[in-house]
Design an enzyme around this catalytic site. Structure first.
Site, mmCIF file in Angstrom:
data_model
loop_
_atom_site.group_PDB
_atom_site.id
_atom_site.type_symbol
_atom_site.label_atom_id
_atom_site.label_comp_id
_atom_site.label_asym_id
_atom_site.label_seq_id
_atom_site.Cartn_x
_atom_site.Cartn_y
_atom_site.Cartn_z
ATOM 1 N N GLU A 443 0.684 -0.910 0.273
ATOM 2 C CA GLU A 443 -0.100 0.246 -0.619
ATOM 3 C C GLU A 443 0.830 1.259 0.318
ATOM 4 O OE1 GLU A 443 -1.965 -0.719 3.527
ATOM 5 O OE2 GLU A 443 -3.072 1.294 4.152
ATOM 6 N N ASP A 516 -1.398 -2.502 5.529
ATOM 7 C CA ASP A 516 -0.688 -2.342 7.357
ATOM 8 C C ASP A 516 -1.454 -2.249 8.410
ATOM 9 O OD1 ASP A 516 1.271 -0.222 5.955
ATOM 10 O OD2 ASP A 516 -0.630 1.807 6.501
ATOM 11 N N ASP A 518 -4.068 -2.245 9.898
ATOM 12 C CA ASP A 518 -5.740 -0.918 10.351
ATOM 13 C C ASP A 518 -6.347 -1.407 9.906
ATOM 14 O OD1 ASP A 518 -4.164 0.269 8.010
ATOM 15 O OD2 ASP A 518 -3.594 1.596 9.153
ATOM 16 N N ASP A 520 -8.003 0.772 7.432
ATOM 17 C CA ASP A 520 -7.579 1.108 6.131
ATOM 18 C C ASP A 520 -6.820 0.053 4.916
ATOM 19 O OD1 ASP A 520 -8.740 3.455 5.024
ATOM 20 O OD2 ASP A 520 -7.223 4.813 6.083
#
Ligand code: 0RA
Length: 664
Positions: A443, A516, A518, A520
């Site tokens: 990403e 990541d 998280d 997102d």
């Protein structure tokens, strides 16, 4: 008993409500046997015998049985007899109108392990359960000798033919007999067992657990084609794995006369056993690993522990004796290449992975094996300096040979003109063939930068993506085709998409989504999985798609550093692995781009240390024609990712009760 058995071939006299319920319980197995035993071919047929034998082995491994009989009759009836505790016959706590025995034999996944104290380590749990054997048998008859009473019950295609019957008193006998004849109508070639295959399976079990004696017998008329298989035999190997290696290697030249072998048992009944020797010469050896006597041909966490222990111990010994320079570029493959190794672990509640569950994933196994083997090998090497010296030389030779081959390949690769056009953002690996290589989809450019630093140039390629990619489940087909980001991705993979997919042209063995830890990141991973599932489903079906699992926290105290995947894992580590005294330094990674490359490598990218999740999907068609599991998945993807927000909303409302903590 023979008469009783014949009687079982008659249709059941009466069906009670209970029987119908049972029929429903095992019906999925008869309808889709492939889902439970991996097909309907000869291998699948043999799974039935394996399962029955594994159940008896469990009883032996748990310390309750010492003897197992395996018999094959001329009519393909298999009998597995053990002298264990006997399957419990008392009313089952959750179904008081049935015996525990009946529940075990007629309920999917009950497998007899309904009380987790019953077994300390257990192989059968990994298996499909004896109920699957029952469902796929024309006749299954069970006899239990327990509390001086003999109990029997018979089943026809998994349906009880009457209840459990007390068939008399027995004085000096206990244990379980499972006798079954597979259902001809289920298996492609009918129920035809291979005596050689059963014999070898029984023999390997006896090697793997030296506390057991397995008596083999087979109807003589089945043996005309396999003169090497005896009619009767007693299989018992006090030398365990070492005996096995000795027999298997015969007089192939080895380094040193003695095997490196040992066994470490922990208080909880868990155990690690190994036997290793190195071939003298350029031939490659093998590693065979097992968990609770079940083969794990795809390796896993226990094998990783063995590789690490052997590599670290050899490296440390070389350094200690001044030959460290010789092994400067040492890898685990150099150490293991010429090794013949047997590794067997016994553990409580093991976790397996893969469609046929042939890879161990229990994390603690790595540490247990590494520790046990490492200490012992350190001693073994120091106690045998002559053998150790030869071993180091032989491993150094392997390493040199590997480096030579690599240099050669690099030269030939550079001179070859590249045929494929690759997108500019791709940082490719140097290895040209797909085998052993992977591409990380990351990403953003900053994470891409870290990943580039952390990668192994030879085998790992990096393709940075620009944040959120297009949602293919809600985009028009024009938009989809014109999307540069996704076109670049397909270009980098080389395999084409949709109907044009070509497996041999896939440029990497693994495609790894690394986002990541998280929300997102999870969203981007979902978008990518949707893309692959919709546009290149073959790539997913063939097992090429993976998710990397980067950590969210780094915790350290004194010399101990551990990484946590999420908050729950952090809590677990804090309470279980760190002492209450002293502060635990905690840092939370904001994203992969922020993580030092050494840490990214160590936690997420290094094949020796990371954990990957493989994305598996049910096949599109199965034995029954169209796969309902696949249909269900298509529907879920459409609900979660598709254009209709209201069905998504309904899904969220319906599932809201499963939410435990909401992080907002
Ligand atoms: C469940 C609980 C117990 C034993 C068994 C199953 C068992 C299953 C098989 C299958 C083949 N042979 C077997 N032997 C035992 C524990 C029973 C107890 O606690 O007494």
């Amino acid at each position: 008993m023979a008469d009783l058995f014949q009687a079982a071939l008659r249709p059941p006299d009466e069906y009670t409500a209970k029987d119908i319920e049972v029929l429903e319980g095992l019906e999925p197995v008869r309808r889709r046997p492939g889902m439970y035993i991996g097909g309907t071919d000869e291998t699948a047929l043999h799974h039935l015998a394996t399962e029955a034998l594994d159940n008896a082995m469990d009883e032996a491994v748990a310390g309750h049985a010492t003897q197992i009989d395996l018999e094959l009759d001329a009519d393909m009836t298999v009998t597995v007899r053990d002298n264990g505790r006997g399957i419990p016959v008392d009313p089952h706590p959750r179904f008081p109108d049935k015996s525990a025995l009946e529940v075990i034999l007629t309920t999917l996944h009950s497998g007899g392990k309904f009380s987790d104290t019953a077994y300390r380590t257990s192989g059968g749990l990994h298996g499909v359960g004896i109920s699957v054997v029952n469902a796929l048998s024309a006749v299954l008859e069970v006899e239990v000798a327990r509390d001086r009473t003999l109990y029997t019950q018979r089943f026809h295609q998994g349906v009880p033919e009457g209840g459990l019957a007390a068939a008399g008193r027995v004085n000096n006998r206990r244990g379980t007999v499972i006798r079954f004849r597979p259902d001809d109508t289920i298996f492609d070639q009918g129920a035809r067992f291979s005596p050689a295959r059963l014999y070898r399976m029984a023999r390997s079990k006896a090697y793997l657990f030296r506390g057991v004696r397995i008596r083999w017998s087979c109807a003589a008329e089945l043996l005309s084609g396999s003169p090497e298989i005896p009619e009767t035999d007693t299989l018992q190997y006090p030398g365990g794995l070492s005996d096995f290696l000795d027999v298997t290697l015969g007089d192939r030249p080895r380094i040193g006369a003695d095997l490196f072998s040992g066994e470490i048992a922990s208080a909880g009944g868990e155990r690690v056993e190994w036997a290793v020797t190195w071939l003298d010469g350029p031939d490659d050896g093998f590693v065979r690993s097992y968990c609770n006597t079940i083969p794990t041909p795809n390796g896993g966490t226990h094998e990783l522990g063995l590789r690490q222990a052997l590599t670290r111990s050899v490296r440390a010994y070389a350094e200690l004796t001044g030959s460290g320079k010789k092994l400067a570029a040492l890898t685990a493959d150099d150490v293991l290449g010429g090794a013949c190794a047997m590794l067997s672990v016994f553990m409580r509640d093991p976790q397996f992975q893969g469609q046929i569950k042939d890879r161990l994933t229990s994390r603690e196994a790595t540490r247990q094996v590494e520790q046990a083997v490492r200490d012992n090998l350190d001693h073994w090497l120091s106690a045998k300096p002559a053998v150790a010296g030869m071993l180091i030389d032989s491993i150094a030779e392997r390493m040199e040979e590997r480096l030579r081959r690599r240099r050669q390949k690099e030269v030939s690769r550079k001179s070859a003109t590249r045929r494929v056009r690759l997108p500019g953002k791709l940082t490719d690996c140097t290895r040209t063939e797909a085998k052993g290589t992977e591409i990380f989809l990351v990403e953003g450019d900053s994470a891409g930068g870290s990943a580039k630093q952390a990668r192994d140039r030879a085998t790992q390629a990096i393709l940075p993506l620009r944040g959120k990619i297009l949602n293919v489940a809600s985009a028009s087909s024009d938009k989809l085709r014109g999307n540069q980001e996704l076109n670049d991705l397909v270009q980098a993979l080389g395999c084409g998409r949709g109907g044009q997919y070509s497996e041999p042209e896939l440029r990497y063995e693994r495609v790894i989504i690394m986002t990541d830890a998280d929300v997102d990141g999870a969203h981007i991973a979902s978008l990518l999985m949707t893309f692959f599932f919709r546009e290149i489903p073959q790539l997913v079906e063939n097992g090429h798609l993976y998710l990397a699992l980067p950590p969210l926290y780094r915790l350290s105290q004194g010399g101990l550093t551990l990484y946590a995947r999420d908050d729950a894992h952090r809590e677990e580590l804090l309470t279980e692995r760190f002492s209450g005294r002293g502060k635990v330094e905690t840092s939370r990674f904001k994203g992969l781009g922020e993580m030092p490359s050494a840490q990214l490598r160590e936690t997420t990218m290094d094949p020796e240390r990371r954990t990957l999740l493989r994305i598996e999907v049910p096949p599109r068609v199965n034995e029954a024609g169209c796969s309902m599991e696949r249909q269900a998945l298509e529907t879920t993807v459409e609900t979660l990712m598709g254009r209709k927000a209201d069905s998504r909303f309904a899904f969220i409302q319906e599932k809201a009760r499963f939410v435990e903590t909401l992080d907002i």
